[in-house]
Design a protein around this motif. Structure first.
Motif, PDB file in Angstrom:
ATOM      1  N   ASP A   8       0.847  -1.185   0.000  1.00  4.12           N
ATOM      2  CA  ASP A   8       0.000   0.000   0.000  1.00  4.12           C
ATOM      3  C   ASP A   8       0.886   1.240   0.000  1.00  4.12           C
ATOM      4  OD1 ASP A   8      -2.396   1.433   0.073  1.00  4.12           O
ATOM      5  OD2 ASP A   8      -2.311   1.632   2.247  1.00  4.12           O
ATOM      6  N   GLU A   9       0.475   2.244  -0.770  1.00  4.34           N
ATOM      7  CA  GLU A   9       1.186   3.524  -0.853  1.00  4.34           C
ATOM      8  C   GLU A   9       2.637   3.335  -1.279  1.00  4.34           C
ATOM      9  OE1 GLU A   9      -0.199   6.259  -0.971  1.00  4.34           O
ATOM     10  OE2 GLU A   9      -2.168   5.738  -0.180  1.00  4.34           O
ATOM     11  N   PHE A  10       2.823   2.795  -2.467  1.00  5.66           N
ATOM     12  CA  PHE A  10       4.164   2.628  -3.025  1.00  5.66           C
ATOM     13  C   PHE A  10       4.675   4.006  -3.428  1.00  5.66           C
ATOM     14  CE2 PHE A  10       7.609   1.390  -5.637  1.00  5.66           C
ATOM     15  CZ  PHE A  10       7.899   0.051  -5.373  1.00  5.66           C
ATOM     16  N   GLN A  11       5.617   4.515  -2.673  1.00  4.87           N
ATOM     17  CA  GLN A  11       6.210   5.808  -2.975  1.00  4.87           C
ATOM     18  C   GLN A  11       7.671   5.772  -2.557  1.00  4.87           C
ATOM     19  OE1 GLN A  11       4.795   9.053  -0.549  1.00  4.87           O
ATOM     20  NE2 GLN A  11       4.327   7.713   1.188  1.00  4.87           N
ATOM     21  N   VAL A  12       8.478   6.513  -3.271  1.00  2.31           N
ATOM     22  CA  VAL A  12       9.915   6.523  -3.010  1.00  2.31           C
ATOM     23  C   VAL A  12      10.343   7.968  -2.773  1.00  2.31           C
ATOM     24  CG1 VAL A  12      12.190   5.830  -3.829  1.00  2.31           C
ATOM     25  CG2 VAL A  12      10.171   4.552  -4.563  1.00  2.31           C
ATOM     26  N   THR A  13      10.709   8.272  -1.553  1.00  4.10           N
ATOM     27  CA  THR A  13      11.155   9.621  -1.207  1.00  4.10           C
ATOM     28  C   THR A  13      12.556   9.628  -0.615  1.00  4.10           C
ATOM     29  OG1 THR A  13      10.137   9.430   0.995  1.00  4.10           O
ATOM     30  CG2 THR A  13       8.777  10.372  -0.760  1.00  4.10           C
ATOM     31  N   ASP A  14      13.038   8.463  -0.222  1.00  2.00           N
ATOM     32  CA  ASP A  14      14.310   8.366   0.476  1.00  2.00           C
ATOM     33  C   ASP A  14      15.386   7.842  -0.474  1.00  2.00           C
ATOM     34  OD1 ASP A  14      15.723   8.206   3.273  1.00  2.00           O
ATOM     35  OD2 ASP A  14      16.171   6.310   2.279  1.00  2.00           O
ATOM     36  N   ILE A  15      16.514   8.504  -0.512  1.00  2.00           N
ATOM     37  CA  ILE A  15      17.582   8.087  -1.423  1.00  2.00           C
ATOM     38  C   ILE A  15      18.111   6.703  -1.045  1.00  2.00           C
ATOM     39  CG2 ILE A  15      19.387   9.261  -0.083  1.00  2.00           C
ATOM     40  CD1 ILE A  15      20.811   9.803  -2.754  1.00  2.00           C
ATOM     41  N   GLY A  16      18.079   6.383   0.252  1.00  2.00           N
ATOM     42  CA  GLY A  16      18.512   5.054   0.674  1.00  2.00           C
ATOM     43  C   GLY A  16      17.632   3.965   0.078  1.00  2.00           C
ATOM     44  N   ASP A  17      16.313   4.202   0.064  1.00  3.44           N
ATOM     45  CA  ASP A  17      15.393   3.253  -0.569  1.00  3.44           C
ATOM     46  C   ASP A  17      15.637   3.190  -2.071  1.00  3.44           C
ATOM     47  OD1 ASP A  17      14.284   2.909   1.913  1.00  3.44           O
ATOM     48  OD2 ASP A  17      12.459   4.069   1.496  1.00  3.44           O
ATOM     49  N   ALA A  18      15.778   4.369  -2.676  1.00  2.00           N
ATOM     50  CA  ALA A  18      15.906   4.444  -4.133  1.00  2.00           C
ATOM     51  C   ALA A  18      17.106   3.652  -4.640  1.00  2.00           C
ATOM     52  CB  ALA A  18      16.023   5.916  -4.568  1.00  2.00           C
ATOM     53  N   MET A  19      18.190   3.666  -3.894  1.00  2.00           N
ATOM     54  CA  MET A  19      19.417   3.042  -4.373  1.00  2.00           C
ATOM     55  C   MET A  19      19.416   1.511  -4.252  1.00  2.00           C
ATOM     56  SD  MET A  19      21.144   5.499  -5.643  1.00  2.00           S
ATOM     57  CE  MET A  19      19.565   6.270  -6.082  1.00  2.00           C
ATOM     58  N   VAL A  20      18.510   0.948  -3.436  1.00  2.49           N
ATOM     59  CA  VAL A  20      18.513  -0.514  -3.284  1.00  2.49           C
ATOM     60  C   VAL A  20      17.355  -1.189  -4.009  1.00  2.49           C
ATOM     61  CG1 VAL A  20      19.625  -0.328  -1.027  1.00  2.49           C
ATOM     62  CG2 VAL A  20      17.134  -0.568  -1.143  1.00  2.49           C
ATOM     63  N   LEU A  21      16.379  -0.418  -4.483  1.00  2.00           N
ATOM     64  CA  LEU A  21      15.169  -1.025  -5.029  1.00  2.00           C
ATOM     65  C   LEU A  21      15.430  -1.879  -6.261  1.00  2.00           C
ATOM     66  CD1 LEU A  21      12.414   1.718  -4.568  1.00  2.00           C
ATOM     67  CD2 LEU A  21      12.548  -0.532  -3.499  1.00  2.00           C
ATOM     68  N   LYS A  22      16.285  -1.422  -7.166  1.00  2.00           N
ATOM     69  CA  LYS A  22      16.530  -2.187  -8.389  1.00  2.00           C
ATOM     70  C   LYS A  22      17.078  -3.580  -8.047  1.00  2.00           C
ATOM     71  CE  LYS A  22      19.310  -2.366 -12.618  1.00  2.00           C
ATOM     72  NZ  LYS A  22      20.108  -3.537 -12.201  1.00  2.00           N
ATOM     73  N   ARG A  23      18.109  -3.618  -7.235  1.00  5.88           N
ATOM     74  CA  ARG A  23      18.710  -4.908  -6.890  1.00  5.88           C
ATOM     75  C   ARG A  23      17.747  -5.774  -6.074  1.00  5.88           C
ATOM     76  NH1 ARG A  23      23.618  -4.070  -3.582  1.00  5.88           N
ATOM     77  NH2 ARG A  23      22.701  -2.059  -3.072  1.00  5.88           N
ATOM     78  N   LEU A  24      17.041  -5.140  -5.137  1.00  6.57           N
ATOM     79  CA  LEU A  24      16.133  -5.888  -4.278  1.00  6.57           C
ATOM     80  C   LEU A  24      15.010  -6.529  -5.087  1.00  6.57           C
ATOM     81  CD1 LEU A  24      15.058  -6.695  -1.457  1.00  6.57           C
ATOM     82  CD2 LEU A  24      13.820  -4.511  -1.439  1.00  6.57           C
ATOM     83  N   PHE A  25      14.345  -5.743  -5.937  1.00  4.31           N
ATOM     84  CA  PHE A  25      13.204  -6.280  -6.675  1.00  4.31           C
ATOM     85  C   PHE A  25      13.649  -7.217  -7.795  1.00  4.31           C
ATOM     86  CE2 PHE A  25      10.816  -3.476  -4.161  1.00  4.31           C
ATOM     87  CZ  PHE A  25       9.473  -3.796  -4.305  1.00  4.31           C
ATOM     88  N   THR A  26      14.820  -7.000  -8.341  1.00  5.75           N
ATOM     89  CA  THR A  26      15.343  -7.968  -9.309  1.00  5.75           C
ATOM     90  C   THR A  26      15.476  -9.333  -8.653  1.00  5.75           C
ATOM     91  OG1 THR A  26      16.536  -6.281 -10.582  1.00  5.75           O
ATOM     92  CG2 THR A  26      17.294  -8.559 -10.794  1.00  5.75           C
ATOM     93  N   GLU A  27      16.026  -9.363  -7.457  1.00  3.95           N
ATOM     94  CA  GLU A  27      16.183 -10.625  -6.733  1.00  3.95           C
ATOM     95  C   GLU A  27      14.831 -11.221  -6.353  1.00  3.95           C
ATOM     96  OE1 GLU A  27      18.850 -12.421  -6.082  1.00  3.95           O
ATOM     97  OE2 GLU A  27      20.222 -11.028  -7.079  1.00  3.95           O
ATOM     98  N   LEU A  28      13.892 -10.383  -5.896  1.00  9.19           N
ATOM     99  CA  LEU A  28      12.571 -10.891  -5.520  1.00  9.19           C
ATOM    100  C   LEU A  28      11.863 -11.515  -6.721  1.00  9.19           C
ATOM    101  CD1 LEU A  28      11.273  -8.045  -3.162  1.00  9.19           C
ATOM    102  CD2 LEU A  28      11.980 -10.339  -2.495  1.00  9.19           C
ATOM    103  N   PHE A  29      11.916 -10.832  -7.870  1.00  8.58           N
ATOM    104  CA  PHE A  29      11.287 -11.368  -9.073  1.00  8.58           C
ATOM    105  C   PHE A  29      11.989 -12.657  -9.517  1.00  8.58           C
ATOM    106  CE2 PHE A  29       9.880  -6.813  -9.968  1.00  8.58           C
ATOM    107  CZ  PHE A  29       8.588  -7.050  -9.526  1.00  8.58           C
ATOM    108  N   ASN A  30      13.290 -12.704  -9.354  1.00 11.35           N
ATOM    109  CA  ASN A  30      14.025 -13.925  -9.698  1.00 11.35           C
ATOM    110  C   ASN A  30      13.593 -15.102  -8.829  1.00 11.35           C
ATOM    111  OD1 ASN A  30      15.460 -12.647 -11.705  1.00 11.35           O
ATOM    112  ND2 ASN A  30      17.316 -12.384 -10.489  1.00 11.35           N
ATOM    113  N   HIS A  31      13.139 -14.813  -7.621  1.00 13.43           N
ATOM    114  CA  HIS A  31      12.658 -15.862  -6.722  1.00 13.43           C
ATOM    115  C   HIS A  31      11.184 -16.175  -6.953  1.00 13.43           C
ATOM    116  CE1 HIS A  31      16.154 -16.617  -4.179  1.00 13.43           C
ATOM    117  NE2 HIS A  31      16.383 -15.322  -4.142  1.00 13.43           N
ATOM    118  N   GLY A  32      10.574 -15.549  -7.948  1.00 14.93           N
ATOM    119  CA  GLY A  32       9.189 -15.862  -8.279  1.00 14.93           C
ATOM    120  C   GLY A  32       8.150 -15.094  -7.511  1.00 14.93           C
TER     121      GLY A  32
ATOM    122  N   ARG B 239      18.523  10.602  -9.404  1.00 13.42           N
ATOM    123  CA  ARG B 239      17.410   9.802  -9.935  1.00 13.42           C
ATOM    124  C   ARG B 239      17.839   8.924 -11.115  1.00 13.42           C
ATOM    125  NH1 ARG B 239      12.583  10.227 -13.453  1.00 13.42           N
ATOM    126  NH2 ARG B 239      10.904   9.081 -12.403  1.00 13.42           N
ATOM    127  N   SER B 240      18.865   9.337 -11.836  1.00 16.32           N
ATOM    128  CA  SER B 240      19.311   8.533 -12.980  1.00 16.32           C
ATOM    129  C   SER B 240      19.674   7.114 -12.555  1.00 16.32           C
ATOM    130  CB  SER B 240      20.514   9.195 -13.661  1.00 16.32           C
ATOM    131  OG  SER B 240      21.595   9.341 -12.741  1.00 16.32           O
TER     132      SER B 240
END
Length: 496
Positions: free
Chosen positions: A225-249, A270-271
């Motif tokens: 719920d409420e997917f939003q990204v405001t923190d740079i710490g969150d922003a920098m790990v999301l790509k790797r984290l969700f890539t791994e989660l999707f890889n796990h199905g 942001r880039s």
């Protein structure tokens, strides 16, 4: 069986066991009473066939479609019939059909990893909406639902979550999820440091893969719920984290006020975040819910829990209500210390599960999402006194207040508020007497990051307050609902 609302008929002969749910007002898939095992094989006429690990036959369990529950609520006048919501419900029906026959890939053991390393292959289950390199569909595409505040996104996702025939599922506010992720990352890093201190070679260099694997072991349907990204710490790990989660199905469902392309808009660096947007869109179907109606502001009786000091003696009203609620608690009025991630956070006035705070106590000291989450898990009612009018000069306080209300709302915690202003006028979209990017705090942060005032990164939302302005509407909408009697009554149902 644990659910009294389920009615069963069982036929058992020798090693055969068959289970059929006749009527269910619940939505959670029930496990086999003999082995507690669950392995979805096929579905037909809304029936899921489950392999019972203690027998040689199959069991069958009926589940209900989200559209059926939605139609019932419309007929009973619990909600309005909304054609925009109906389109989203169709997407949830489709997703439920797909996940009912979906089985996540098994955990990769050390032996499997070794053979993959020798003979080739990858753990990735593929992107493009869950399609692997051979074109075979492996993972159902999730859903990303975005739209204006109060349109029913959260209500529809919760409806789907309740009836989703999945045991390993989690519904969580995105703030809380990321707070937990950072805690797990810290724990993994500490373990790595311990290995160095003992003279052994660290087994883990990148903490993201083991964290993702740990999450996927207990959850493969994640509803945010409420997917939003405001923190740079969150922003920098999301790509790797969700890539791994999707890889796990893992299958992801999310609600947001922003379309994916606007996530972390004008964020710092942001880039580096942009690749995550593509990954998210590859694995989730994007749906807009724009009915133009804020249902949180419609109808409903008031709970008399918001006191405007110019219209009444707000302090006296707050004192009286605190005394009444405290009389129902088996405790005395006293300070309370909560230990949160190794820190002691003191609340000066509490009684049982009721806490009486000032705005400054909650939002003018360094508290964050994890602190507010701990509060929401301990207290059922939070008093917030003397909320001032917030503008962009007070971005830190505004950001904390937005996070506080999001967390309390998500956990159905009741709030009692006093302020000189109505809840619709708490926020002002102005800078006050000066440009906030030139404040001492902002200058210090820019110096720490090595940024110049005229640089492009100096225009990031963390300095301009753009994200806070965007979130104001959501907070006002939620405060509207939190004042309603129906919201207060819902706490009783949630905590039973």
């Amino acid at each position: 069986m644990s659910n009294p609302n389920l009615q069963f008929r069982s036929i058992s002969k020798l090693k055969q066991f068959s289970l059929l749910i006749l009527n269910s007002s619940s939505s959670t898939l029930t496990t086999c009473p003999k082995c507690l095992g669950l392995s979805v094989i096929s579905g037909k006429h809304h029936l899921i066939r489950i392999r019972c690990l203690s027998t040689t036959s199959l069991s069958r369990v009926e589940y209900r479609l989200p559209s059926e529950i939605y139609a019932e609520r419309v007929r009973s006048k619990q909600i309005d019939d909304d054609k925009y919501q109906a389109e989203v419900i169709k997407a949830f029906d489709k997703l439920q059909g797909e996940i009912s026959t979906y089985k996540p890939p098994p955990k990769r053991t050390a032996m499997v990893k070794m053979f993959q390393g020798i003979f080739g292959g990858s753990s990735s289950q593929g992107g493009g909406g869950g399609v692997d390199k051979s074109g075979k569909k492996r993972i159902p595409s999730g859903l990303y639902i975005w739209g204006s505040v109060g349109g029913g996104k959260t209500m529809l996702m919760d409806l789907f979550f309740d009836v989703a025939p999945v045991r390993r599922k989690l519904r969580v506010h995105f703030h809380s999820f990321m707070s937990d992720v950072h805690t797990r990352i810290h724990r993994v890093k500490q373990a790595t440091v311990s290995n160095v201190d003992t003279g052994t070679k660290p087994k883990v260099y990148d903490p993201i893969p083991p964290v993702a694997e740990e999450i996927a072991e207990t959850t493969w349907l994640l509803c945010f719920d409420e997917f939003q990204v405001t923190d740079i710490g969150d922003a920098m790990v999301l790509k790797r984290l969700f890539t791994e989660l999707f890889n796990h199905g893992v299958v992801v469902v999310a609600t947001s006020n922003r379309p994916p392309d606007d996530l972390y808009k004008n964020g710092l660096q942001r880039s580096n975040f942009l690749p995550f947007i593509k990954i998210l869109k590859d694995h989730c179907d994007v749906i807009s819910l724009e009915s133009g109606i804020d249902y949180r502001r419609k109808g409903g009786s008031q709970s008399h829990a918001y006191f405007i000091s110019e219209k009444c003696d707000a302090d006296a009203e707050m004192d009286s209500l605190f005394k009444f609620l405290s009389s129902k608690e088996n405790d005395t009025v006293r300070p309370k210390i909560l230990t949160i991630k190794g820190r002691n956070v003191t609340f000066e006035k509490t009684c049982g599960q009721v806490v009486d705070c000032t705005f400054d106590e909650l939002c003018d000291r360094p508290l964050g999402a994890s602190d507010y989450l701990a509060m929401s898990q301990y207290f059922h009612t939070v008093f917030i006194r003397n909320i001032p009018q917030l503008n962009l000069k007070k971005k830190s306080q505004a950001r904390r207040f937005i996070t506080l209300i999001d967390t309390l709302y998500d956990n159905r915690v009741r709030v009692v508020i006093s302020s000189p202003f109505a809840h619709t006028h708490i926020f002002r979209n102005d800078d006050g007497d000066e440009d906030p990017s030139h404040s001492d705090d902002q200058r210090k942060l820019m110096d720490d990051l090595g940024l110049k005032l005229n640089s492009e990164d100096a225009k990031a939302s963390i300095f301009t307050g753009e994200e806070e302005q965007f979130a104001f509407d959501r907070t006002i909408s939620r405060l509207s609902e939190m004042q309603r009697k129906e919201y207060w009554d819902s706490w009783e149902k949630t905590r039973r």
